[in-house]
Each structure stands twice: as C-alpha cells, then as structure tokens.
Design a protein around this motif. Structure first.
Motif, short mmCIF file in Angstrom:
data_model
loop_
_atom_site.label_atom_id
_atom_site.label_comp_id
_atom_site.label_asym_id
_atom_site.label_seq_id
_atom_site.Cartn_x
_atom_site.Cartn_y
_atom_site.Cartn_z
N THR A 204 0.83 -1.19 0.00
CA THR A 204 0.00 0.00 0.00
C THR A 204 0.87 1.25 0.00
N LEU A 205 0.31 2.33 -0.51
CA LEU A 205 1.03 3.61 -0.48
C LEU A 205 1.30 4.03 0.97
N ASP A 206 0.34 3.75 1.86
CA ASP A 206 0.55 4.08 3.27
C ASP A 206 1.78 3.37 3.82
N ALA A 207 1.92 2.07 3.51
CA ALA A 207 3.07 1.30 3.99
C ALA A 207 4.37 1.86 3.42
N GLU A 208 4.36 2.18 2.13
CA GLU A 208 5.57 2.74 1.51
C GLU A 208 5.99 4.03 2.20
N ARG A 209 5.03 4.88 2.46
CA ARG A 209 5.33 6.18 3.08
C ARG A 209 5.73 6.02 4.54
N GLU A 210 5.06 5.13 5.27
CA GLU A 210 5.40 4.91 6.68
C GLU A 210 6.82 4.37 6.82
N LEU A 211 7.24 3.51 5.87
CA LEU A 211 8.59 2.95 5.90
C LEU A 211 9.63 3.95 5.38
N GLY A 212 9.18 4.99 4.69
CA GLY A 212 10.10 5.98 4.13
C GLY A 212 10.99 5.40 3.05
N LEU A 213 10.43 4.50 2.24
CA LEU A 213 11.23 3.81 1.22
C LEU A 213 11.68 4.76 0.12
N LYS A 214 12.93 4.53 -0.34
CA LYS A 214 13.43 5.28 -1.49
C LYS A 214 14.44 4.41 -2.25
N VAL A 215 14.60 4.72 -3.52
CA VAL A 215 15.54 3.98 -4.37
C VAL A 215 16.92 4.03 -3.73
N GLY A 216 17.58 2.86 -3.70
CA GLY A 216 18.91 2.75 -3.11
C GLY A 216 18.90 2.22 -1.68
N ASP A 217 17.73 2.25 -1.03
CA ASP A 217 17.64 1.72 0.33
C ASP A 217 17.90 0.22 0.34
N THR A 218 18.54 -0.26 1.41
CA THR A 218 18.69 -1.69 1.64
C THR A 218 17.47 -2.16 2.43
N VAL A 219 16.82 -3.19 1.91
CA VAL A 219 15.61 -3.72 2.53
C VAL A 219 15.68 -5.25 2.54
#
Length: 68
Positions: A40-55
């Motif tokens: 979900t967009l909410d989950a993406e935003r809550e996690l603060g995801l961005k290109v280059g992040d290690t997940v």
C-alpha cells in the motif's frame, strides 16, 4: 524480532512505481535476480522507502502459481 518466515531476501531498491492505491517496489536481491512487492502507499510512506535503500523482502506463501 523473531519470525517464522524462512524466505528472506536482502537487497537494494531499484525502482518504486506508485499507483493510486499501491506501490510496486522492485528489489535487486543479487545474482542478477530481482523481486517485486506490491504494498500500500501508506506502507511505503510509513517505511520511508526510497531507491537505493537496503531492505529485506520476507516471503511467506502456501502456494506460488505460474501459468504460461
């Protein structure tokens, strides 16, 4: 944190494509392999995801079906 999930793939975010409700997150897990998660967009935003992040992608499924 302890989890029962055994399939864990750590990698770097290559791409995030936002739709109106969900985001597709493409992760490079090494060896020329990628995995895509739809969240979900909410989950993406809550996690603060961005290109280059290690997940870490956690995969728990009772069945995976592919048909051609």
């Amino acid at each position: 944190m302890k989890m029962s999930i055994r399939n864990q793939f750590t990698g770097k975010i290559l791409e995030i494509v936002e739709g109106q409700v969900v985001a597709k997150v493409k992760v490079d897990i090494g060896g020329g392999n990628t995995i895509v998660s739809v969240i979900t967009l909410d989950a993406e935003r809550e996690l603060g995801l961005k290109v280059g992040d290690t997940v870490t992608a956690l995969v728990k499924s009772t069945s995976v079906m592919i048909e051609k």
